[in-house]
Design an enzyme around this catalytic site. Structure first.
Site, PDB file in Angstrom:
ATOM      1  N   HIS A 248      -0.556  -0.869   0.832  1.00  0.00           N
ATOM      2  CA  HIS A 248      -0.485  -0.976  -0.633  1.00  0.00           C
ATOM      3  C   HIS A 248      -0.076   0.327  -1.319  1.00  0.00           C
ATOM      4  O   HIS A 248       0.607   0.309  -2.330  1.00  0.00           O
ATOM      5  CB  HIS A 248      -1.816  -1.485  -1.215  1.00  0.00           C
ATOM      6  N   ASP A 249      -0.471   1.462  -0.767  1.00  0.00           N
ATOM      7  CA  ASP A 249      -0.214   2.750  -1.428  1.00  0.00           C
ATOM      8  C   ASP A 249       0.832   3.587  -0.712  1.00  0.00           C
ATOM      9  O   ASP A 249       0.942   4.789  -0.978  1.00  0.00           O
ATOM     10  CB  ASP A 249      -1.520   3.565  -1.487  1.00  0.00           C
ATOM     11  N   LYS A 252       3.033   6.254  -2.216  1.00  0.00           N
ATOM     12  CA  LYS A 252       2.556   7.593  -2.601  1.00  0.00           C
ATOM     13  C   LYS A 252       3.263   8.695  -1.808  1.00  0.00           C
ATOM     14  O   LYS A 252       3.181   9.872  -2.195  1.00  0.00           O
ATOM     15  CB  LYS A 252       1.041   7.714  -2.396  1.00  0.00           C
ATOM     16  N   HIS A 277       4.224   5.131  -7.807  1.00  0.00           N
ATOM     17  CA  HIS A 277       4.012   4.798  -6.388  1.00  0.00           C
ATOM     18  C   HIS A 277       4.085   3.285  -6.152  1.00  0.00           C
ATOM     19  O   HIS A 277       4.415   2.837  -5.062  1.00  0.00           O
ATOM     20  CB  HIS A 277       2.693   5.387  -5.858  1.00  0.00           C
ATOM     21  N   HIS A 303      -0.575  -4.094  -7.265  1.00  0.00           N
ATOM     22  CA  HIS A 303      -2.000  -3.839  -7.070  1.00  0.00           C
ATOM     23  C   HIS A 303      -2.642  -3.035  -8.207  1.00  0.00           C
ATOM     24  O   HIS A 303      -3.859  -2.888  -8.239  1.00  0.00           O
ATOM     25  CB  HIS A 303      -2.273  -3.187  -5.701  1.00  0.00           C
ATOM     26  N   HIS A 304      -1.833  -2.516  -9.149  1.00  0.00           N
ATOM     27  CA  HIS A 304      -2.429  -1.850 -10.320  1.00  0.00           C
ATOM     28  C   HIS A 304      -2.198  -2.615 -11.612  1.00  0.00           C
ATOM     29  O   HIS A 304      -2.435  -2.099 -12.705  1.00  0.00           O
ATOM     30  CB  HIS A 304      -1.894  -0.417 -10.461  1.00  0.00           C
ATOM     31  N   ASP A 354      -9.034  -2.523  -3.587  1.00  0.00           N
ATOM     32  CA  ASP A 354      -8.646  -1.116  -3.662  1.00  0.00           C
ATOM     33  C   ASP A 354      -9.587  -0.335  -4.580  1.00  0.00           C
ATOM     34  O   ASP A 354     -10.046   0.759  -4.231  1.00  0.00           O
ATOM     35  CB  ASP A 354      -7.203  -1.017  -4.168  1.00  0.00           C
TER      36      ASP A 354
HETATM   37  P1  C2E Z   1      -6.959   5.662  -5.817  1.00  0.00           P
HETATM   38  O1  C2E Z   1      -7.741   6.914  -5.729  1.00  0.00           O
HETATM   39  O2  C2E Z   1      -6.745   4.878  -4.556  1.00  0.00           O
HETATM   40  O3  C2E Z   1      -7.675   4.743  -6.896  1.00  0.00           O
HETATM   41  C1  C2E Z   1      -7.308   3.407  -7.043  1.00  0.00           C
HETATM   42  C2  C2E Z   1      -7.870   2.817  -8.315  1.00  0.00           C
HETATM   43  O4  C2E Z   1      -9.302   2.807  -8.270  1.00  0.00           O
HETATM   44  C3  C2E Z   1      -7.535   3.592  -9.579  1.00  0.00           C
HETATM   45  O5  C2E Z   1      -6.267   3.235 -10.049  1.00  0.00           O
HETATM   46  C4  C2E Z   1      -8.635   3.117 -10.517  1.00  0.00           C
HETATM   47  O6  C2E Z   1      -8.345   1.824 -11.018  1.00  0.00           O
HETATM   48  C5  C2E Z   1      -9.823   2.963  -9.595  1.00  0.00           C
HETATM   49  N1  C2E Z   1     -10.654   4.178  -9.641  1.00  0.00           N
HETATM   50  C6  C2E Z   1     -10.633   5.234  -8.805  1.00  0.00           C
HETATM   51  N2  C2E Z   1     -11.537   6.147  -9.152  1.00  0.00           N
HETATM   52  C7  C2E Z   1     -12.170   5.679 -10.248  1.00  0.00           C
HETATM   53  C8  C2E Z   1     -13.224   6.172 -11.091  1.00  0.00           C
HETATM   54  O7  C2E Z   1     -13.754   7.267 -10.880  1.00  0.00           O
HETATM   55  N3  C2E Z   1     -13.627   5.376 -12.121  1.00  0.00           N
HETATM   56  C9  C2E Z   1     -13.055   4.168 -12.375  1.00  0.00           C
HETATM   57  N4  C2E Z   1     -13.486   3.436 -13.411  1.00  0.00           N
HETATM   58  N5  C2E Z   1     -12.024   3.670 -11.629  1.00  0.00           N
HETATM   59  C10 C2E Z   1     -11.609   4.429 -10.575  1.00  0.00           C
HETATM   60  P2  C2E Z   1      -5.450   4.187 -11.023  1.00  0.00           P
HETATM   61  O8  C2E Z   1      -6.353   4.764 -12.072  1.00  0.00           O
HETATM   62  O9  C2E Z   1      -4.251   3.433 -11.488  1.00  0.00           O
HETATM   63  O10 C2E Z   1      -5.012   5.384 -10.111  1.00  0.00           O
HETATM   64  C11 C2E Z   1      -4.012   5.221  -9.109  1.00  0.00           C
HETATM   65  C12 C2E Z   1      -4.002   6.415  -8.228  1.00  0.00           C
HETATM   66  O11 C2E Z   1      -3.717   7.569  -8.989  1.00  0.00           O
HETATM   67  C13 C2E Z   1      -5.350   6.731  -7.563  1.00  0.00           C
HETATM   68  O12 C2E Z   1      -5.500   5.951  -6.385  1.00  0.00           O
HETATM   69  C14 C2E Z   1      -5.198   8.212  -7.271  1.00  0.00           C
HETATM   70  O13 C2E Z   1      -4.385   8.450  -6.147  1.00  0.00           O
HETATM   71  C15 C2E Z   1      -4.432   8.696  -8.489  1.00  0.00           C
HETATM   72  N6  C2E Z   1      -5.337   9.193  -9.549  1.00  0.00           N
HETATM   73  C16 C2E Z   1      -5.867   8.499 -10.586  1.00  0.00           C
HETATM   74  N7  C2E Z   1      -6.614   9.299 -11.360  1.00  0.00           N
HETATM   75  C17 C2E Z   1      -6.555  10.534 -10.808  1.00  0.00           C
HETATM   76  C18 C2E Z   1      -7.117  11.814 -11.169  1.00  0.00           C
HETATM   77  O14 C2E Z   1      -7.837  11.957 -12.168  1.00  0.00           O
HETATM   78  N8  C2E Z   1      -6.825  12.877 -10.346  1.00  0.00           N
HETATM   79  C19 C2E Z   1      -6.045  12.741  -9.251  1.00  0.00           C
HETATM   80  N9  C2E Z   1      -5.808  13.815  -8.490  1.00  0.00           N
HETATM   81  N10 C2E Z   1      -5.510  11.559  -8.878  1.00  0.00           N
HETATM   82  C20 C2E Z   1      -5.757  10.480  -9.668  1.00  0.00           C
HETATM   83 FE    FE Z   2      -2.285   2.421  -5.673  1.00  0.00          FE
HETATM   84 FE    FE Z   3      -5.676   2.875  -2.384  1.00  0.00          FE
END
Ligand code: C2E
Ligand code: FE
Ligand code: FE
Ligand code: SIN
Ligand code: SIN
Ligand code: SIN
Length: 425
Positions: A248-249, A252, A277, A303-304, A354
């Protein structure tokens, strides 16, 4: 019980049937089901060759299964045996020879191998007759071991394996091995792609993608059962869903390290880049060679997306990255997301899997959350972020979700089930 004509028919079409399945786990399930049907056997197991050992990988047991509530799966422990002459499976693998044993409790003391009573003792099951067949690759390497247990006569009494059984099973094993070799090759290519992604983003580990795939399969199976979707269709989708969910990712890989590994909140601009991504992933599979590519593209792309239309990337062409005509939205505004059933079901499923796994795992930007808090987020997202029906299914299946988490822990994929879990509750 199959009659002779049905057996012959099944054997003739077996190669076609098995070679359609690319997913290793689903293939093992089918191989064992078919093998047991041929000889009307109550139970069976498959061991897979890993390094210099055999991993006990997959098992079926009708007697133990019947002691479980309807719809529940048997959880079996995972262990491995060395490839040498001390265990039955090890002996078959070491010698490349089939072993037919009338009663495992009455093995001649002169034999170098012996029967391990651990499984029987943990489960209360009684193993008697056993046919153990090596699965050999085209290069004559042992890929694994097929073990069929407790053949039964018409009256369900345990019988020994006949010479006909042995011949049929040798033929069967030849066909199964070809399919197995192919499925292992497909999986290792996918794992290589995932490892490449992991080199870029150490948080996107094999364990994470295995859990996301495992959760997704559970959700899908229950969703499909509610709709009485037929078994064939379910199996086909499970097959492509597992691969697609694992990937899925993978898009990236195209995201820069500065953004991917930023140990803090992303800025608006950085997040806009991160969102790409989904499109990069879909582009990797945009020239579908198979159902796998198609499912992988759909999942990467969707997936988003969010149920209420506030997700990303919206209706976008993966090649150009531009909005699909008619879905441009308003000038200067972010592209509207897909909404409700516009989001393909596999995208809706992987979204929950996810997020739940991202919440309960460590990320460069956050610590793992405890279960109640992660569940809370999923519940709160029902009808806004997530398809409410899928949230309901997910919460119903939380016990199975925990088992999958235990099976795929961080850093190494050592299975964590214990022998006690063999015993039906
Ligand atoms: P990921 O880390 O695999 O997170 C996937 C999804 O899980 C996120 O999609 C979000 O919907 C949810 N999620 C993850 N952590 C949290 C959280 O602490 N609280 C809540 N409420 N939901 C959470 P999203 O937001 O579209 O982000 C996609 C990807 O972007 C993430 O995949 C990560 O790789 C990156 N990302 C998002 N926010 C940040 C950030 O603040 N810092 C960094 N370094 N990367 C981020
Ligand atoms: Fe993703
Ligand atoms: Fe993921
Ligand atoms: C699979 O992992 O898909 C096969 C085993 C099971 O259904 O539990
Ligand atoms: C899967 O089929 O991989 C999930 C089920 C399990 O791991 O027990
Ligand atoms: C649905 O989205 O509810 C079913 C159609 C599909 O398989 O995507």
């Amino acid at each position: 019980m199959l009659n002779e004509k049905q057996k012959l028919d099944t054997l003739m079409t077996l190669g076609i049937e098995l070679n359609r399945i690319h997913d290793l786990d689903i293939l093992l399930e089918r191989v064992l089901t078919r093998a047991r049907q041929f000889v009307n056997a109550d139970a069976g197991s498959i061991y897979i060759h890993e390094g210099n050992r055999l991993d006990f990988t997959y098992s079926q047991n009708d007697t133990l299964q019947k002691q479980l509530p309807a719809g529940e799966k048997l959880i079996y422990s995972t262990f491995s045996v060395p490839i040498d002459q001390t265990s039955i499976a090890g002996y078959a693998a070491a010698t490349g020879k089939m072993l037919s044993i009338p009663d495992v409790y009455k093995l001649a003391p002169t034999k170098s191998y012996h029967f391990s009573k651990k499984f029987d003792e943990a489960s209360g099951y009684v193993t008697r007759s056993m046919l153990t067949i090596p699965l050999m690759s085209s290069k004559k390497d042992v890929l694994g071991i097929l073990q069929i247990i407790n053949a039964q006569d018409q009256n369900k009494q345990i019988r020994i394996f006949s010479q006909t059984d042995e011949k049929v099973m040798l033929h069967f094993a030849g066909i199964a091995a070809v399919a197995l070799e192919r499925a292992q090759m497909t999986r290792s290519m996918i794992l290589r792609m995932i490892r490449m992604a992991e080199m870029r983003d150490p948080k996107e580990t094999g364990a994470h993608v295995n859990r996301v795939a495992g959760f997704s399969l559970e959700i899908y199976e229950h969703w499909a059962k509610r709709r009485s979707i037929d078994k064939k269709e379910i199996d086909k989708t499970r097959d492509v869903l597992r691969m697609g969910a694992m990937l899925h990712d993978v898009g990236k890989v195209a995201t820069s390290d500065l953004i991917l590994k930023k140990p803090a909140q992303l800025s608006f601009e950085e997040f806009e880049i991160m969102k790409q991504h989904t499109i990069h992933g879909a582009r990797l599979f945009s020239n579908p060679q198979s159902d796998y590519d198609e499912a992988a593209a759909i999942i990467a792309m969707n997936h988003h997306e969010k149920w209420d239309g506030t997700g990303y990337p919206g209706h976008v062409d993966p090649i150009s990255g531009k909005p699909i005509p008619g879905h441009e939205g308003r000038v200067g505004r972010p592209l509207p997301g897909k909404k409700h059933e516009e989001i393909p079901i596999l995208g809706r499923i992987v979204a929950i899997a996810d997020v739940y796994d991202a919440l309960s795992s460590k990320r460069s930007y956050k610590e793992p959350w405890d279960e109640s808090r992660s569940i809370e987020i999923i519940s709160q997202g029902s009808g806004t972020h997530f398809d409410p029906e899928l949230v309901e299914i997910f919460l119903e299946q939380i016990a199975l979700i925990r088992l999958i988490q235990a099976r795929y822990l961080e850093s190494h994929a050592e299975p964590q089930t214990t022998p006690e879990q063999l015993v039906p509750q």
